[in-house]
Design a protein around this motif. Structure first.
Motif, PDB file in Angstrom:
ATOM      1  N   MET A  11      -0.517   6.645 -13.720  1.00  0.00           N
ATOM      2  CA  MET A  11      -0.526   6.304 -12.312  1.00  0.00           C
ATOM      3  C   MET A  11      -1.460   5.108 -12.087  1.00  0.00           C
ATOM      4  O   MET A  11      -2.588   5.101 -12.547  1.00  0.00           O
ATOM      5  CB  MET A  11      -1.004   7.515 -11.505  1.00  0.00           C
ATOM      6  CG  MET A  11      -0.979   7.308 -10.034  1.00  0.00           C
ATOM      7  SD  MET A  11      -1.072   8.869  -9.170  1.00  0.00           S
ATOM      8  CE  MET A  11      -2.593   8.656  -8.320  1.00  0.00           C
ATOM      9  N   LEU A  12      -0.964   4.108 -11.374  1.00  0.00           N
ATOM     10  CA  LEU A  12      -1.774   2.933 -11.063  1.00  0.00           C
ATOM     11  C   LEU A  12      -2.811   3.269 -10.003  1.00  0.00           C
ATOM     12  O   LEU A  12      -2.540   3.996  -9.060  1.00  0.00           O
ATOM     13  CB  LEU A  12      -0.898   1.818 -10.495  1.00  0.00           C
ATOM     14  CG  LEU A  12      -0.105   0.937 -11.439  1.00  0.00           C
ATOM     15  CD1 LEU A  12       0.676  -0.097 -10.643  1.00  0.00           C
ATOM     16  CD2 LEU A  12      -0.984   0.257 -12.444  1.00  0.00           C
ATOM     17  N   SER A  13      -4.001   2.731 -10.166  1.00  0.00           N
ATOM     18  CA  SER A  13      -5.011   2.877  -9.125  1.00  0.00           C
ATOM     19  C   SER A  13      -4.642   1.933  -7.981  1.00  0.00           C
ATOM     20  O   SER A  13      -3.874   0.980  -8.154  1.00  0.00           O
ATOM     21  CB  SER A  13      -6.388   2.531  -9.676  1.00  0.00           C
ATOM     22  OG  SER A  13      -6.484   1.136  -9.924  1.00  0.00           O
ATOM     23  N   LEU A  14      -5.216   2.187  -6.817  1.00  0.00           N
ATOM     24  CA  LEU A  14      -4.967   1.301  -5.684  1.00  0.00           C
ATOM     25  C   LEU A  14      -5.418  -0.114  -6.025  1.00  0.00           C
ATOM     26  O   LEU A  14      -4.720  -1.085  -5.735  1.00  0.00           O
ATOM     27  CB  LEU A  14      -5.687   1.807  -4.430  1.00  0.00           C
ATOM     28  CG  LEU A  14      -5.582   0.901  -3.209  1.00  0.00           C
ATOM     29  CD1 LEU A  14      -4.128   0.712  -2.792  1.00  0.00           C
ATOM     30  CD2 LEU A  14      -6.410   1.445  -2.069  1.00  0.00           C
ATOM     31  N   GLY A  15      -6.557  -0.241  -6.666  1.00  0.00           N
ATOM     32  CA  GLY A  15      -7.067  -1.563  -7.020  1.00  0.00           C
ATOM     33  C   GLY A  15      -6.117  -2.336  -7.909  1.00  0.00           C
ATOM     34  O   GLY A  15      -5.863  -3.525  -7.686  1.00  0.00           O
ATOM     35  N   GLU A  46     -10.055  -4.264  -5.091  1.00  0.00           N
ATOM     36  CA  GLU A  46      -9.284  -4.465  -6.324  1.00  0.00           C
ATOM     37  C   GLU A  46      -9.945  -3.805  -7.530  1.00  0.00           C
ATOM     38  O   GLU A  46      -9.261  -3.440  -8.474  1.00  0.00           O
ATOM     39  CB  GLU A  46      -9.092  -5.965  -6.616  1.00  0.00           C
ATOM     40  CG  GLU A  46      -7.963  -6.568  -5.842  1.00  0.00           C
ATOM     41  CD  GLU A  46      -7.512  -7.913  -6.401  1.00  0.00           C
ATOM     42  OE1 GLU A  46      -7.947  -8.330  -7.500  1.00  0.00           O
ATOM     43  OE2 GLU A  46      -6.698  -8.560  -5.705  1.00  0.00           O
ATOM     44  N   ASN A  47     -11.257  -3.677  -7.502  1.00  0.00           N
ATOM     45  CA  ASN A  47     -11.964  -3.078  -8.633  1.00  0.00           C
ATOM     46  C   ASN A  47     -12.279  -1.603  -8.429  1.00  0.00           C
ATOM     47  O   ASN A  47     -13.038  -1.015  -9.197  1.00  0.00           O
ATOM     48  CB  ASN A  47     -13.241  -3.872  -8.923  1.00  0.00           C
ATOM     49  CG  ASN A  47     -12.906  -5.211  -9.535  1.00  0.00           C
ATOM     50  OD1 ASN A  47     -12.299  -5.282 -10.588  1.00  0.00           O
ATOM     51  ND2 ASN A  47     -13.281  -6.288  -8.864  1.00  0.00           N
ATOM     52  N   ASP A  48     -11.674  -1.014  -7.390  1.00  0.00           N
ATOM     53  CA  ASP A  48     -11.844   0.417  -7.091  1.00  0.00           C
ATOM     54  C   ASP A  48     -13.304   0.819  -6.905  1.00  0.00           C
ATOM     55  O   ASP A  48     -13.680   1.953  -7.185  1.00  0.00           O
ATOM     56  CB  ASP A  48     -11.172   1.289  -8.162  1.00  0.00           C
ATOM     57  CG  ASP A  48      -9.654   1.173  -8.124  1.00  0.00           C
ATOM     58  OD1 ASP A  48      -9.082   1.240  -7.017  1.00  0.00           O
ATOM     59  OD2 ASP A  48      -9.044   1.011  -9.196  1.00  0.00           O
ATOM     60  N   LEU A  66       3.306   0.925   3.446  1.00  0.00           N
ATOM     61  CA  LEU A  66       2.197   1.681   2.857  1.00  0.00           C
ATOM     62  C   LEU A  66       2.692   2.505   1.679  1.00  0.00           C
ATOM     63  O   LEU A  66       2.011   2.613   0.660  1.00  0.00           O
ATOM     64  CB  LEU A  66       1.541   2.585   3.896  1.00  0.00           C
ATOM     65  CG  LEU A  66       0.626   1.898   4.889  1.00  0.00           C
ATOM     66  CD1 LEU A  66       0.101   2.907   5.906  1.00  0.00           C
ATOM     67  CD2 LEU A  66      -0.513   1.192   4.217  1.00  0.00           C
ATOM     68  N   ASP A  67       3.878   3.094   1.804  1.00  0.00           N
ATOM     69  CA  ASP A  67       4.449   3.874   0.698  1.00  0.00           C
ATOM     70  C   ASP A  67       4.588   3.032  -0.560  1.00  0.00           C
ATOM     71  O   ASP A  67       4.216   3.455  -1.652  1.00  0.00           O
ATOM     72  CB  ASP A  67       5.814   4.451   1.059  1.00  0.00           C
ATOM     73  CG  ASP A  67       5.729   5.654   1.966  1.00  0.00           C
ATOM     74  OD1 ASP A  67       4.630   6.234   2.108  1.00  0.00           O
ATOM     75  OD2 ASP A  67       6.764   6.021   2.542  1.00  0.00           O
ATOM     76  N   GLU A  68       5.129   1.831  -0.407  1.00  0.00           N
ATOM     77  CA  GLU A  68       5.305   0.945  -1.562  1.00  0.00           C
ATOM     78  C   GLU A  68       3.947   0.568  -2.169  1.00  0.00           C
ATOM     79  O   GLU A  68       3.810   0.472  -3.387  1.00  0.00           O
ATOM     80  CB  GLU A  68       6.051  -0.328  -1.169  1.00  0.00           C
ATOM     81  CG  GLU A  68       7.500  -0.101  -0.804  1.00  0.00           C
ATOM     82  CD  GLU A  68       8.143  -1.319  -0.183  1.00  0.00           C
ATOM     83  OE1 GLU A  68       9.283  -1.616  -0.587  1.00  0.00           O
ATOM     84  OE2 GLU A  68       7.527  -1.958   0.683  1.00  0.00           O
ATOM     85  N   MET A  69       2.982   0.342  -1.314  1.00  0.00           N
ATOM     86  CA  MET A  69       1.671  -0.082  -1.792  1.00  0.00           C
ATOM     87  C   MET A  69       0.929   1.045  -2.488  1.00  0.00           C
ATOM     88  O   MET A  69       0.197   0.810  -3.444  1.00  0.00           O
ATOM     89  CB  MET A  69       0.833  -0.607  -0.618  1.00  0.00           C
ATOM     90  CG  MET A  69      -0.415  -1.317  -1.057  1.00  0.00           C
ATOM     91  SD  MET A  69      -1.238  -2.190   0.274  1.00  0.00           S
ATOM     92  CE  MET A  69      -1.845  -0.843   1.266  1.00  0.00           C
ATOM     93  N   LEU A  70       1.127   2.266  -2.046  1.00  0.00           N
ATOM     94  CA  LEU A  70       0.335   3.379  -2.566  1.00  0.00           C
ATOM     95  C   LEU A  70       1.001   4.135  -3.694  1.00  0.00           C
ATOM     96  O   LEU A  70       0.414   5.037  -4.271  1.00  0.00           O
ATOM     97  CB  LEU A  70      -0.014   4.338  -1.418  1.00  0.00           C
ATOM     98  CG  LEU A  70      -0.899   3.723  -0.339  1.00  0.00           C
ATOM     99  CD1 LEU A  70      -1.087   4.697   0.816  1.00  0.00           C
ATOM    100  CD2 LEU A  70      -2.245   3.292  -0.902  1.00  0.00           C
ATOM    101  N   ARG A  71       2.217   3.795  -4.046  1.00  0.00           N
ATOM    102  CA  ARG A  71       2.867   4.481  -5.161  1.00  0.00           C
ATOM    103  C   ARG A  71       2.926   3.571  -6.378  1.00  0.00           C
ATOM    104  O   ARG A  71       2.718   2.364  -6.283  1.00  0.00           O
ATOM    105  CB  ARG A  71       4.258   4.959  -4.780  1.00  0.00           C
ATOM    106  CG  ARG A  71       5.253   3.851  -4.613  1.00  0.00           C
ATOM    107  CD  ARG A  71       6.644   4.367  -4.416  1.00  0.00           C
ATOM    108  NE  ARG A  71       7.473   3.204  -4.137  1.00  0.00           N
ATOM    109  CZ  ARG A  71       8.502   3.186  -3.345  1.00  0.00           C
ATOM    110  NH1 ARG A  71       8.873   4.281  -2.743  1.00  0.00           N
ATOM    111  NH2 ARG A  71       9.192   2.091  -3.158  1.00  0.00           N
ATOM    112  N   ASP A  72       3.242   4.162  -7.512  1.00  0.00           N
ATOM    113  CA  ASP A  72       3.300   3.410  -8.780  1.00  0.00           C
ATOM    114  C   ASP A  72       4.357   2.360  -8.747  1.00  0.00           C
ATOM    115  O   ASP A  72       5.448   2.409  -8.649  1.00  0.00           O
ATOM    116  CB  ASP A  72       3.552   4.347  -9.952  1.00  0.00           C
ATOM    117  CG  ASP A  72       2.347   5.265 -10.175  1.00  0.00           C
ATOM    118  OD1 ASP A  72       1.289   5.005  -9.581  1.00  0.00           O
ATOM    119  OD2 ASP A  72       2.487   6.216 -10.937  1.00  0.00           O
TER     120      ASP A  72
END
Length: 65
Positions: free
Chosen positions: A1-5, A37-39, A59-65
């Motif tokens: 799973m990608l982090s938000l950063g 970006e660096n969490d 927001l969905d696109e941004m917050l998912r993998d």
């Protein structure tokens, strides 16, 4: 799973923008955007919405993998 950063960095690079350019669009300091970006820090909900608008994603696109 990608982090938000990592997702923010991915979106920014896909748009060929610098951190400074994104920060300017958000009317925030580049250091603050760098922290996202660096969490190191998490944007508040309003800032998340503004970031999604800058990148033209939901927001969905941004917050998912």
């Amino acid at each position: 799973m990608l982090s938000l950063g990592k997702k923010l960095k991915e979106l920014r690079k896909a748009e060929n923008l610098t951190q400074q350019q994104v920060a300017d669009k958000l009317n925030i300091n580049r250091v603050n955007y760098n922290r996202y970006e660096n969490d190191v820090a998490r944007p508040d909900y309003e800032t998340l919405i503004r970031i999604a608008d800058v990148f033209g994603v939901t927001l969905d696109e941004m917050l998912r993998d």
